[in-house]
Scaffold this motif. Sequence first.
Motif, PDB file in Angstrom:
ATOM      1  N   UNK A 161     -12.010 -15.817 -16.984  1.00 17.06           N
ATOM      2  CA  UNK A 161     -10.583 -15.699 -17.310  1.00 17.06           C
ATOM      3  C   UNK A 161     -10.094 -14.275 -17.051  1.00 17.06           C
ATOM      4  N   UNK A 162      -8.782 -14.083 -17.029  1.00 21.77           N
ATOM      5  CA  UNK A 162      -8.259 -12.732 -16.802  1.00 21.77           C
ATOM      6  C   UNK A 162      -8.668 -11.782 -17.931  1.00 21.77           C
ATOM      7  N   UNK A 191      -4.508  -8.536 -19.366  1.00 25.59           N
ATOM      8  CA  UNK A 191      -3.681  -9.419 -18.536  1.00 25.59           C
ATOM      9  C   UNK A 191      -3.210 -10.622 -19.353  1.00 25.59           C
ATOM     10  N   UNK A 192      -4.116 -11.185 -20.149  1.00 28.09           N
ATOM     11  CA  UNK A 192      -3.725 -12.309 -21.009  1.00 28.09           C
ATOM     12  C   UNK A 192      -2.585 -11.861 -21.939  1.00 28.09           C
ATOM     13  N   UNK A 244       0.843 -11.516 -20.215  1.00 25.81           N
ATOM     14  CA  UNK A 244       1.435 -12.830 -19.942  1.00 25.81           C
ATOM     15  C   UNK A 244       2.076 -13.390 -21.209  1.00 25.81           C
ATOM     16  N   UNK A 245       1.341 -13.328 -22.307  1.00 27.76           N
ATOM     17  CA  UNK A 245       1.903 -13.812 -23.582  1.00 27.76           C
ATOM     18  C   UNK A 245       3.155 -13.020 -23.952  1.00 27.76           C
ATOM     19  N   UNK A 296       6.192 -14.033 -21.863  1.00 25.57           N
ATOM     20  CA  UNK A 296       6.603 -15.446 -21.843  1.00 25.57           C
ATOM     21  C   UNK A 296       8.041 -15.631 -22.330  1.00 25.57           C
ATOM     22  N   UNK A 354      -8.723 -12.730  -9.753  1.00 30.42           N
ATOM     23  CA  UNK A 354      -8.676 -13.946 -10.561  1.00 30.42           C
ATOM     24  C   UNK A 354      -7.303 -14.416 -11.026  1.00 30.42           C
ATOM     25  N   UNK A 355      -6.267 -14.237 -10.186  1.00 28.80           N
ATOM     26  CA  UNK A 355      -4.935 -14.738 -10.571  1.00 28.80           C
ATOM     27  C   UNK A 355      -4.501 -15.944  -9.728  1.00 28.80           C
ATOM     28  N   UNK A 369      -1.524 -18.026 -10.684  1.00 32.60           N
ATOM     29  CA  UNK A 369      -0.176 -17.442 -10.725  1.00 32.60           C
ATOM     30  C   UNK A 369       0.441 -17.268  -9.359  1.00 32.60           C
ATOM     31  N   UNK A 381       5.703 -13.762 -14.247  1.00 35.81           N
ATOM     32  CA  UNK A 381       4.409 -13.567 -14.899  1.00 35.81           C
ATOM     33  C   UNK A 381       3.358 -13.108 -13.894  1.00 35.81           C
ATOM     34  N   UNK A 430       1.283 -18.970 -23.412  1.00 35.52           N
ATOM     35  CA  UNK A 430       0.222 -18.128 -23.976  1.00 35.52           C
ATOM     36  C   UNK A 430      -1.117 -18.843 -23.941  1.00 35.52           C
ATOM     37  N   UNK A 487      -5.694 -18.977 -15.708  1.00 34.74           N
ATOM     38  CA  UNK A 487      -5.061 -18.719 -14.408  1.00 34.74           C
ATOM     39  C   UNK A 487      -6.025 -18.179 -13.352  1.00 34.74           C
TER      40      UNK A 487
END
Lengths: 333, 333
Positions: A14-15, A19-20, A23-24, A27, A192-193, A196, A223, B24, B30
């Motif tokens: 996962x990112x 990065x997570x 994104x949150x 949002x 790893x995107x 997106x 995002x 989220x 992603x």
Amino acid sequence: MSIIRLDLSECPYPPSPKVVKVISDSASTINRYPKMLGGLLPDALTAYTGKSKEQIVIGNGSDDLIELIIKIFTHPNEQILIPIPSFPGYWYAAKNLDKEVIFVNRDNEFGLDIDSILQKITSKVKVIFIANPNNPTANLIPCHILAKLIQQVNCLIVVDECYYEFSQETVADLIDMCPNLIILRSFSKGFGLAGLRLGYAITNAELASRLRNSTQLFGVNTLAQAAAITVLTDLEYYYAQIEQINKDRTNLRRGLEQLGFDVYPSATNFLFVGTEKLNLSSSYLEKSLQNQDIHVKNCGMLPGLDDFYFRTTVGNYKENHILLAKLAKMRVQ
Amino acid sequence: MSIIRLDLSECPYPPSPKVVKVISDSASTINRYPKMLGGLLPDALTAYTGKSKEQIVIGNGSDDLIELIIKIFTHPNEQILIPIPSFPGYWYAAKNLDKEVIFVNRDNEFGLDIDSILQKITSKVKVIFIANPNNPTANLIPCHILAKLIQQVNCLIVVDECYYEFSQETVADLIDMCPNLIILRSFSKGFGLAGLRLGYAITNAELASRLRNSTQLFGVNTLAQAAAITVLTDLEYYYAQIEQINKDRTNLRRGLEQLGFDVYPSATNFLFVGTEKLNLSSSYLEKSLQNQDIHVKNCGMLPGLDDFYFRTTVGNYKENHILLAKLAKMRVQ
């Protein structure tokens, strides 16, 4: 057991937490249109690429840029040239834009056959697409060979470096000398995107401006912009992850070789594997693994290959282990 | 004071809590490519649209679909017809694909002049783009008039219903009778996902299949898919919000009329405003507001209009209030 996806050369992790989080945090802003043309991302990429923001064009994944390049730089009845085997996205885009494609075989080790390419070039050929490292064959053409080709032809050469984070080889230094060079990069692989959609082109300011003038103003989502900018502030995290993948690739290679497969040199996050010595067709192998919830990519149907090649992503430790165990059983049967 | 953006007809409110949560929650996935062709979204749209999933095509915003339609359904030297004033995205896309555009003026109330359109149609015209409600003029053409046009011509008619959530009028019922009809919709306006890029086309299964065959497999990002599917499970939230915007539109209209502006009927989340009676040029008005950190859209430079028209989004209560206060001062000066 959930499905193990080793067919799309994705990043298995996962990112990063940063990065997570971005994104949150972002949002709640998505009622607003994205910043145009990738917003601040071209600026953020200057340090990473060593190029000015005028030389960088952002796309909704590299696929978007591949199509954009063909759209702008070819007219009706003009042609695209592709050394094969290679990434089907190039001829998929050409077909969508009604352009004729000329295939030129790579040599026995999937290197470029420069003489064959030069022989096939006429005034109708406007763009050559070269994936480097190549997909699916994983090998890297040395920069000096690409330089030789780029300098010998008048048409555009697109060098797709979407695995650059693994190969660490680039022709970016040639941009200022070669007015016919466009480099493509991606945030889908090393960073790893993939989910997106974010690719970018590096080229001279003039070609970049032409690309920018014909791309969609709001094509790159908010995002993706936020995530990519954050990746570039978190490179140590990603470099460590890439190092891990490179180590795991070595182990996976050894495991596959011990099982008797031919494994080709890789400068990517996947391995290109020959199955002929084991008398196993890659279509059978793909299907058999799929029935056990493991997806690898049969490459047997690609132009320039036959039914004895598959591609597998370097997954995480557990995924690679399961893949090897299943293949070991298959070989015994 | 932060900048007030009333120039892009965005939703002034953040997404629903459910939508924020799904974004989220999905952020950690992603590293994987998006599901192809919008994944489960066509299924999720069947109840909302009343059409089968085979009739729905997902795009990276409507802009993506506008370009896709021109790309597939026109050949070199063929033409696009656009009743104006209208959304510049249509001729921007046509220009990018080297297609000639024919403009036909709308009538004095921005309705369709069917006779003029029919007169301009030759065998070279392949696609007509009609925004309904129209952007920037905000008016709605009644379905029976559109039906008349659609049935009288052989070329494709694209009816862009991106403000459908405000107008609640659609020609979707004609899809099964009219083989030349494509409807465009958007999640950017009523559903406030502009930053994620999500549009869709509704048409017959045959045209939908042709669109799907030439679109990018991974063109629609993972978070847009997740957010849009969640919007469709949270419609009451969004309908309440749309009702609020419609009420605020009435108040904003009254305020503008009290200041002496001409305000046109609107079936959208924006108002189209004439400034001539006040002897205020819209380019001056736009610039003057911009200097006070309020962005509205000067429409004076659009083909079919002159320098006495602007468009303002219906913002939230506070934004509308500030806009009216600033305009009141400007009028006095």
